[in-house]
Design a protein around this motif. Sequence first.
Motif, mmCIF file in Angstrom:
data_model
loop_
_atom_site.group_PDB
_atom_site.id
_atom_site.type_symbol
_atom_site.label_atom_id
_atom_site.label_comp_id
_atom_site.label_asym_id
_atom_site.label_seq_id
_atom_site.Cartn_x
_atom_site.Cartn_y
_atom_site.Cartn_z
ATOM 1 N N VAL A 1 0.517 -1.104 -0.579
ATOM 2 C CA VAL A 1 -0.026 -0.497 -0.066
ATOM 3 C C VAL A 1 0.928 1.488 -0.299
ATOM 4 O O VAL A 1 0.344 2.028 -0.991
ATOM 5 N N TYR A 2 1.974 1.267 1.121
ATOM 6 C CA TYR A 2 2.480 2.423 0.237
ATOM 7 C C TYR A 2 3.574 2.330 -0.578
ATOM 8 O O TYR A 2 3.789 3.493 -1.076
ATOM 9 N N GLU A 3 4.040 1.339 -1.009
ATOM 10 C CA GLU A 3 5.293 0.723 -2.648
ATOM 11 C C GLU A 3 3.657 1.751 -3.153
ATOM 12 O O GLU A 3 4.426 2.932 -4.138
ATOM 13 N N GLU A 4 2.899 1.335 -3.224
ATOM 14 C CA GLU A 4 1.823 1.574 -4.573
ATOM 15 C C GLU A 4 1.338 3.367 -4.099
ATOM 16 O O GLU A 4 1.334 4.264 -5.157
ATOM 17 N N ALA A 5 1.568 4.147 -3.067
ATOM 18 C CA ALA A 5 1.328 5.671 -2.382
ATOM 19 C C ALA A 5 2.684 6.006 -3.221
ATOM 20 O O ALA A 5 2.421 7.023 -3.656
ATOM 21 N N GLY A 6 3.569 5.918 -3.418
ATOM 22 C CA GLY A 6 4.724 6.602 -3.302
ATOM 23 C C GLY A 6 4.858 6.435 -4.888
ATOM 24 O O GLY A 6 5.194 7.443 -6.160
ATOM 25 N N ALA A 7 4.718 5.171 -5.918
ATOM 26 C CA ALA A 7 4.896 5.006 -7.082
ATOM 27 C C ALA A 7 3.924 6.280 -7.389
ATOM 28 O O ALA A 7 4.270 6.476 -8.820
#
Length: 134
Positions: free
Chosen positions: A79-85
């Motif tokens: 979830v955090y990785e997707e927000a950064g992406a």
Amino acid sequence: MAEVETKIWMALKSRIQSIPGGLHVAYSADVFTPTSAAYIAVGRVNIAPERVFVASGAHERRGTLTLSHVAPIGQDQAVYEEAGAKIAAHFPADLCMKFNNVVVHVVSASHVVDGYRDGAWWRTPVNVFWRCGA
């Protein structure tokens, strides 16, 4: 009239303000008190200008804009990785940002850096590499 460094910052800031999602943005020089909601923390590093030609006043200016998605811990890391992406996708390679007579160019794909825990928050940094000839 604004100096080159100020114009570069204003070009970058204008793009930051258009990041979709409606998250609050914590600029490094502003007073910001986090709530329980996610936000974006702004940091940057400017590299010393390099002269392009001996006979001209033009310089190449480069730097890294770091935008960290900061969210309460407790979700899957994806979830955090997707927000950064999503933040990185807002600063694609070859993007040009303008302020007055200065153009700031994103030189390569922006990318998500390994996230880390910061107290009760998870920080997911995104690096945006830029350059400007001015």
